[in-house]
Design a protein around this motif. Sequence first.
Motif, mmCIF file in Angstrom:
data_model
loop_
_atom_site.group_PDB
_atom_site.id
_atom_site.type_symbol
_atom_site.label_atom_id
_atom_site.label_comp_id
_atom_site.label_asym_id
_atom_site.label_seq_id
_atom_site.Cartn_x
_atom_site.Cartn_y
_atom_site.Cartn_z
ATOM 1 N N UNK A 111 45.100 29.360 36.829
ATOM 2 C CA UNK A 111 43.929 29.902 36.139
ATOM 3 C C UNK A 111 42.633 29.286 36.666
ATOM 4 N N UNK A 112 42.656 28.003 36.965
ATOM 5 C CA UNK A 112 41.464 27.365 37.522
ATOM 6 C C UNK A 112 41.140 27.928 38.898
ATOM 7 N N UNK A 113 42.163 28.110 39.722
ATOM 8 C CA UNK A 113 41.964 28.674 41.061
ATOM 9 C C UNK A 113 41.369 30.075 40.967
ATOM 10 N N UNK A 114 41.905 30.860 40.045
ATOM 11 C CA UNK A 114 41.400 32.216 39.851
ATOM 12 C C UNK A 114 39.927 32.208 39.444
ATOM 13 N N UNK A 115 39.579 31.330 38.512
ATOM 14 C CA UNK A 115 38.183 31.241 38.053
ATOM 15 C C UNK A 115 37.253 30.779 39.172
ATOM 16 N N UNK A 116 37.710 29.796 39.956
ATOM 17 C CA UNK A 116 36.886 29.294 41.048
ATOM 18 C C UNK A 116 36.652 30.371 42.111
ATOM 19 N N UNK A 117 37.710 31.111 42.444
ATOM 20 C CA UNK A 117 37.553 32.182 43.437
ATOM 21 C C UNK A 117 36.605 33.262 42.930
ATOM 22 N N UNK A 118 36.740 33.618 41.653
ATOM 23 C CA UNK A 118 35.854 34.635 41.077
ATOM 24 C C UNK A 118 34.405 34.167 41.106
ATOM 25 N N UNK A 119 34.173 32.898 40.775
ATOM 26 C CA UNK A 119 32.809 32.367 40.781
ATOM 27 C C UNK A 119 32.237 32.356 42.195
ATOM 28 N N UNK A 120 33.061 31.948 43.165
ATOM 29 C CA UNK A 120 32.593 31.934 44.557
ATOM 30 C C UNK A 120 32.285 33.344 45.051
ATOM 31 N N UNK A 121 33.108 34.304 44.653
ATOM 32 C CA UNK A 121 32.865 35.690 45.056
ATOM 33 C C UNK A 121 31.572 36.202 44.430
ATOM 34 N N UNK A 122 31.352 35.872 43.152
ATOM 35 C CA UNK A 122 30.133 36.296 42.456
ATOM 36 C C UNK A 122 28.884 35.681 43.082
ATOM 37 N N UNK A 123 29.020 34.480 43.641
ATOM 38 C CA UNK A 123 27.879 33.814 44.253
ATOM 39 C C UNK A 123 27.618 34.300 45.671
ATOM 40 N N UNK A 124 28.484 35.172 46.172
ATOM 41 C CA UNK A 124 28.261 35.751 47.491
ATOM 42 C C UNK A 124 28.914 35.000 48.634
ATOM 43 N N UNK A 125 29.907 34.181 48.349
ATOM 44 C CA UNK A 125 30.638 33.458 49.390
ATOM 45 C C UNK A 125 31.405 34.476 50.246
ATOM 46 N N UNK A 126 31.057 34.547 51.533
ATOM 47 C CA UNK A 126 31.678 35.539 52.416
ATOM 48 C C UNK A 126 33.112 35.196 52.797
ATOM 49 N N UNK A 127 33.536 33.968 52.556
ATOM 50 C CA UNK A 127 34.910 33.586 52.891
ATOM 51 C C UNK A 127 35.913 34.024 51.822
#
Length: 103
Positions: A48-64
């Motif tokens: 769940x933490x990994x999922x939240x972190x990935x979602x936050x990074x995607x929302x911030x525009x992380x291209x990776x």
Amino acid sequence: MKIFPMQQGMQTIALEAQNVSRQATGQQVSQDFAELLSSAIKKVNGLQKTSSELAARFDQGDLSVSLSNVMIARNKSSIAFEATVQTRNKLVDAYKELMNMQI
């Protein structure tokens, strides 16, 4: 990552239970089960933490991080959580059944 760590742990415990050369006490079984349950809950929390972190990074525009990575991580955490809830429900039902047994 493994989605069903509890299932693998339970299979290991079942194999150990078939080994008749080692007698297990109630306390040992209780400790093994507690460790198994604790480990499974920690793994679900990690998903769940990994999922939240990935979602936050995607929302911030992380291209990776791609949308598919976010969705896969979210589905993994959802499935693991549902499996944990179902396991808990089965354990509660088994406990209630044991409490209602006549001695």
